[in-house]
Motif scaffolding. Structure first.
Motif, PDB file in Angstrom:
ATOM      1  N   ALA A  70       0.757  -1.014   0.219  1.00 47.54           N
ATOM      2  CA  ALA A  70       0.080   0.329  -0.065  1.00 47.54           C
ATOM      3  C   ALA A  70       0.877   0.711   0.195  1.00 47.54           C
ATOM      4  N   ILE A  71       1.586   1.058   0.571  1.00 47.39           N
ATOM      5  CA  ILE A  71       2.980   2.194   0.485  1.00 47.39           C
ATOM      6  C   ILE A  71       3.704   2.299  -1.089  1.00 47.39           C
ATOM      7  N   GLU A  72       3.949   1.356  -1.116  1.00 46.63           N
ATOM      8  CA  GLU A  72       4.619   1.285  -2.401  1.00 46.63           C
ATOM      9  C   GLU A  72       3.398   2.341  -3.616  1.00 46.63           C
ATOM     10  N   LEU A  73       2.150   1.565  -3.467  1.00 43.73           N
ATOM     11  CA  LEU A  73       1.260   2.399  -4.772  1.00 43.73           C
ATOM     12  C   LEU A  73       1.127   3.313  -4.015  1.00 43.73           C
ATOM     13  N   GLY A  74       1.511   4.697  -3.118  1.00 43.52           N
ATOM     14  CA  GLY A  74       1.152   5.713  -2.248  1.00 43.52           C
ATOM     15  C   GLY A  74      -0.063   6.192  -2.057  1.00 43.52           C
ATOM     16  N   TYR A  75      -0.435   4.853  -1.246  1.00 51.00           N
ATOM     17  CA  TYR A  75      -1.528   4.936  -0.563  1.00 51.00           C
ATOM     18  C   TYR A  75      -1.652   5.609   0.906  1.00 51.00           C
TER      19      TYR A  75
END
Length: 269
Positions: free
Chosen positions: A28-33
């Motif tokens: 999720a962090i990698e996807l920018g959430y």
């Protein structure tokens, strides 16, 4: 725009992957959430017999406290990087409203977020997990008489769920309201069922509820559209109904699924 995924499962899902919480969170962090809600399938009522072969539709009751404990620790560990909400996807099962209300009364205080969903339909004393497989759906067509009859029963049950008295901790977000379309390309429906869908939207509006804008349908081979579809979303937005995107991820790689099909992103949570 703030990126939020309001519907993610976890390693506690008995029919999902065993990807760790950390794997979901890092993805999720990698996807920018900016914010995610873990929405594990709540334990089913003790007196309800799960009709699925492995009886694995909900998490085990004896895992629930550990689920809450794990998420409490993870919220603290990742508070600088990601807002993590503790949630449950609660099944509405006709005939088990009292048990569901009692469960929510006992555990609702532990929740930051929650979803009320319909997966089980009741006909002639028999419960079916409608979305379990296309084979189950085919057998249901024989019993119900048509694909349209299943759709009608599903929408009516969703409407019943919105109107049900499940206590003060009743979820305010209604899950995947067009899940009956999961197998639409294999078993098409002939009617629009707009009268029931419109009634659902009106009930959602009047009760101050939200809609789960669920991306999972977009990747289902016999569906290929998000739940709900574009025309229904347009009506919901016009009515001022909040929609919250949810990937309905059952493994970390599912995060963000279906998001490219969403419409009117500026109006969505």
């Amino acid at each position: 725009m703030k990126l939020r995924d309001g519907h993610i499962h976890s390693p506690y899902c008995p029919h999902g992957s065993k990807d760790s919480f950390t794997r979901y969170i890092e993805r999720a962090i990698e996807l920018g959430y900016d914010e995610i809600s873990f929405m594990e399938h709540a334990p089913l009522p003790k007196s309800f017999t799960d009709p699925t072969p492995d009886k694995d539709s909900g998490m085990k009751m004896d895992h629930l406290e550990q689920y809450f404990y794990d998420l409490s620790d993870l919220k603290k560990a990742y508070k600088k990087d990601l807002a993590i909400q503790t949630g449950l996807e609660v099944d509405f099962i006709k005939g088990f409203e009292t048990e569901t209300a009692s469960f929510l009364t006992e555990y609702g205080k532990e929740l930051d977020d929650s979803i009320l969903s319909v997966h089980f339909l009741l006909k002639d004393g028999i419960y079916d997990c409608m979305d379990f497989s296309h084979q189950v759906f085919k057998r249901m067509i024989t019993r119900y008489g048509s694909s349209d009859s299943i759709h009608e029963a599903y929408y009516q049950t969703v409407l019943d769920s919105i109107m049900a008295d499940l206590g003060s901790f009743k979820p305010k977000r209604i899950g995947h309201i067009t899940l009956a379309r999961k197998f639409q390309l294999k078993y098409p429906f002939a009617k629009s069922h707009s009268h029931l869908i419109d009634a659902i939207l009106k009930a959602v509006q009047e009760t101050g509820s939200e809609l789960d804008y669920n991306g999972a349908g977009a990747v289902k081979p016999y569906c290929r559209e998000v739940y709900p579809s574009e025309d229904i979303v347009a009506k919901a937005v016009h009515m001022g109904i909040p929609l919250v995107y949810g990937s309905d991820a059952h493994q970390a790689d599912d995060l963000n699924q279906g998001r490219e099909q969403l419409i009117l992103p500026s109006d969505l949570s």
